[in-house]
Scaffold this active site. Structure first.
Site, PDB file in Angstrom:
ATOM      1  CE1 TYR A 160       1.308   7.219  -2.045  1.00 28.38           C
ATOM      2  CE2 TYR A 160       0.547   9.445  -2.521  1.00 28.38           C
ATOM      3  CZ  TYR A 160       1.565   8.570  -2.171  1.00 28.38           C
ATOM      4  OH  TYR A 160       2.827   9.052  -1.943  1.00 28.38           O
ATOM      5  NE  ARG A 161      -8.448   2.179  -1.158  1.00 30.65           N
ATOM      6  CZ  ARG A 161      -8.085   1.498  -0.070  1.00 30.65           C
ATOM      7  NH1 ARG A 161      -7.488   0.335  -0.171  1.00 30.65           N
ATOM      8  NH2 ARG A 161      -8.331   2.005   1.134  1.00 30.65           N
ATOM      9  CD1 TRP A 188      -1.262   8.793   3.496  1.00 29.44           C
ATOM     10  CD2 TRP A 188      -1.217  10.012   1.616  1.00 29.44           C
ATOM     11  NE1 TRP A 188      -1.537  10.084   3.836  1.00 29.44           N
ATOM     12  CE2 TRP A 188      -1.501  10.865   2.711  1.00 29.44           C
ATOM     13  CE3 TRP A 188      -1.109  10.581   0.341  1.00 29.44           C
ATOM     14  CZ2 TRP A 188      -1.703  12.241   2.569  1.00 29.44           C
ATOM     15  CZ3 TRP A 188      -1.309  11.935   0.210  1.00 29.44           C
ATOM     16  CH2 TRP A 188      -1.607  12.747   1.297  1.00 29.44           C
ATOM     17  CG  LEU A 189       1.602   2.168   3.125  1.00 24.55           C
ATOM     18  CD1 LEU A 189       2.698   1.235   2.629  1.00 24.55           C
ATOM     19  CD2 LEU A 189       0.752   1.469   4.174  1.00 24.55           C
ATOM     20  NE  ARG A 200       4.391   3.795  -0.182  1.00 25.26           N
ATOM     21  CZ  ARG A 200       5.321   2.916  -0.530  1.00 25.26           C
ATOM     22  NH1 ARG A 200       6.576   3.302  -0.662  1.00 25.26           N
ATOM     23  NH2 ARG A 200       5.006   1.650  -0.760  1.00 25.26           N
ATOM     24  N   GLY A 201       5.559   9.799   0.482  1.00 28.08           N
ATOM     25  CA  GLY A 201       5.832  11.222   0.374  1.00 28.08           C
ATOM     26  C   GLY A 201       4.639  12.089   0.706  1.00 28.08           C
ATOM     27  CD  GLU A 229       8.099  11.517  -7.447  1.00 26.93           C
ATOM     28  OE1 GLU A 229       8.110  10.901  -6.367  1.00 26.93           O
ATOM     29  OE2 GLU A 229       8.272  12.765  -7.511  1.00 26.93           O
ATOM     30  CG  ASP A 278      -5.258  -6.094   0.206  1.00 22.12           C
ATOM     31  OD1 ASP A 278      -4.730  -7.143  -0.187  1.00 22.12           O
ATOM     32  OD2 ASP A 278      -5.611  -5.934   1.393  1.00 22.12           O
TER      33      ASP A 278
END
Length: 502
Positions: free
Chosen positions: A175-176, A189-190, A193-194, A235, A284
């Site tokens: 993430y940024r 983060w969206l 997302r985790g 991951e 972006d």
């Protein structure tokens, strides 16, 4: 090759794909400008050794070509990635083997899972230097600002590591982050997302969310974290499957999280639920500046790093960029997994020019009417990353989906827009897509460019034009006799037909 960033940079240098820059450069705009020109030319990775305002070198453009992404995945050529995808697909929905050979192959994959289990490093290189409050000063890091309209300095290739406060299950995402002060950053983060899910659960439990940021890691781990495929693997295990061996992990100093032991830098902090600051705007991947959003604030109390650490970074924007090269390579891994989800799909392609995810071209082995529409609908739901694919073009299996001339011909010759195009309005969508009438809510379109069969059409389809086989064989045999020995028509120059292909 050592399984860390340094080993990868060494590999790139040995293969002539790394350029060291000793001249002084500014992390504010200048590094990104140089790197962007190199990306446009398909040039080598860059290591800036004299960065103003910091004592740390900066690596960028390390994954700027598909070739380097393949090397980062510990493979030799893009075709090798599809074989990896087949093994991952086998794990995703394993079927009982019907033959001895299938049983042996599945056994090999299970053995790979055992080998991929992460290990523990009790004397990790990433903790050779430990700084705790008040020594933490994020402003000493060579964070870049890529575009003049960007709100500040950013972290772009950091692994953001969190875990579920109830189950302890970790999540690793890319993430940024925006620098806000010497010891704080906001994370963008969206909501799906985790990390965002973990923060919501922490808030419900009345707890702070622990966060670790690993900077400068093995490219394998970056790509594992950026691959949101529905496999019930962590991951870390997924990265181990990519690389053929477990990722060594280290326990953080001040939070109960694990990070790659060979990271160049590690930042440790917490997010207090509800504590936010404005984040953005930033350039972006769509090629525009995004908006300003209130984003969670991370307060860091510890920073560790290796001796003489290297800072790894990248930036988003209109392709070609590193993220686009990564997407093209991962396309090969997705293909077998997608075929398993949608059995009629023969192949699929996500063109870089369409941001590597906004438009998909899929070919099918058409057997019944309406199959193209079914395939398009199934594609949108097959994998999480296809949720934001705006256009799907479905063609017959004999169309080369990577040749724009063939795809355009299929659309022009096989599509009646009133019958073959359909739109799904107002579906959940990418908040960075300004083409949508409502931010976060947009339409999707599918185009059926396959040959139509009854009852899709009530008339016979035209006979396709093909060469006479005997004449074609004669011309093949006499090609050199015609004086064309120096012409290779196997690779047609698309530029000769008006395509500006670089």
């Amino acid at each position: 090759m050592a399984r860390d960033l340094r080993g990868f940079l060494k590999l790139l240098e040995e293969r002539g794909q790394l350029r060291r820059i000793k001249a002084p450069v500014d992390p504010d705009l200048e590094i990104a400008e140089i790197a962007n020109r190199m990306l446009q030319a398909g040039g080598p990775a860059l290591l800036f050794e004299n960065v103003r305002g910091t004592s740390y070198p900066v690596a960028i453009n390390t994954l700027g070509t598909v070739e380097r992404v393949v090397w980062g995945l510990n493979r030799d050529c893009p075709e090798d990635l599809e074989a990896l995808g087949k093994r991952l697909a086998m794990l995703q929905q394993p079927k009982p083997p019907k033959k001895i050979a299938q049983a042996i192959e599945f056994g090999k994959v299970l053995f790979d899972v055992v080998k991929a289990k992460p290990g523990r490093d009790f004397f990790p290189p990433c903790q050779q230097v430990v700084l705790k409050d008040p020594e933490v000063d994020l402003e000493q890091l060579p964070l870049i600002r890529p575009y003049p309209g960007d709100a500040g300095k950013i972290v772009t290739l950091g692994l953001v590591i969190t875990k579920d406060v109830e189950t302890g299950t970790p999540n690793v995402g890319v993430y940024r982050l925006q620098l806000q002060s010497r010891n704080t950053m906001t994370v963008h983060w969206l909501s799906v997302r985790g990390g965002a899910r973990h923060l919501r659960k922490a808030a419900e439990a009345g707890k702070k969310l622990e966060v670790a940021i690993a900077l400068g890691v093995d490219p394998l781990i970056i790509m594992a974290a950026a691959t949101p495929i529905p496999v019930d693997l962590s991951e870390w295990l997924f990265a181990g499957l990519y690389g053929g061996g477990g990722v060594p992990l280290a326990q953080c100093k001040t939070v109960d999280l694990q990070v790659p032991a060979d990271s160049e830098f590690v930042l440790e902090g917490t997010i207090a639920p509800g504590e936010v600051l404005p984040d953005g705007p930033f350039g972006d991947h769509m090629g525009y500046y995004g908006g300003v959003e209130d984003s969670p604030l991370i307060r860091f109390q510890c920073m560790t790093h290796r001796r003489d650490p290297i800072y790894l970074t990248t930036f988003s924007g209109r392709p070609p960029k590193e993220e686009a090269a990564i997407a093209i390579a991962l396309n090969r891994i997705y293909t077998p997994i997608l075929r398993q989800q949608v059995s009629e799909i023969v192949d699929f392609f996500l063109p870089m020019e369409a941001l590597s995810y906004k438009l998909a071209i899929i070919s099918i082995d058409k057997a019944y009417p309406g199959q193209a529409k079914r395939a398009a609908m199934a594609f949108w739901t097959a994998l999480p990353q296809f949720t934001y694919t705006k256009f799907v073009i479905v063609v017959d299996k004999d169309i080369n989906i990577r040749d724009p001339r063939q795809v355009v011909w299929a659309i022009a010759s096989k599509v009646d827009p009133s019958r073959d195009a359909f739109v799904l309005p107002e579906t959940p969508f990418d908040s960075l897509d300004f083409a949508s009438q409502k931010i976060g809510l947009g339409g999707r379109m599918a185009i059926d460019a396959t040959t139509k069969i009854p009852p899709e059409t009530n008339h016979a389809w035209g006979e396709p034009l093909i060469s006479d086989p005997d004449t074609a064989a004669t011309v093949d045999r006499r090609w050199e006799e015609y004086g064309f020995a120096d012409l290779d028509l196997g690779a047609v120059d698309a530029n000769a037909f008006g395509y500006d292909i670089k």
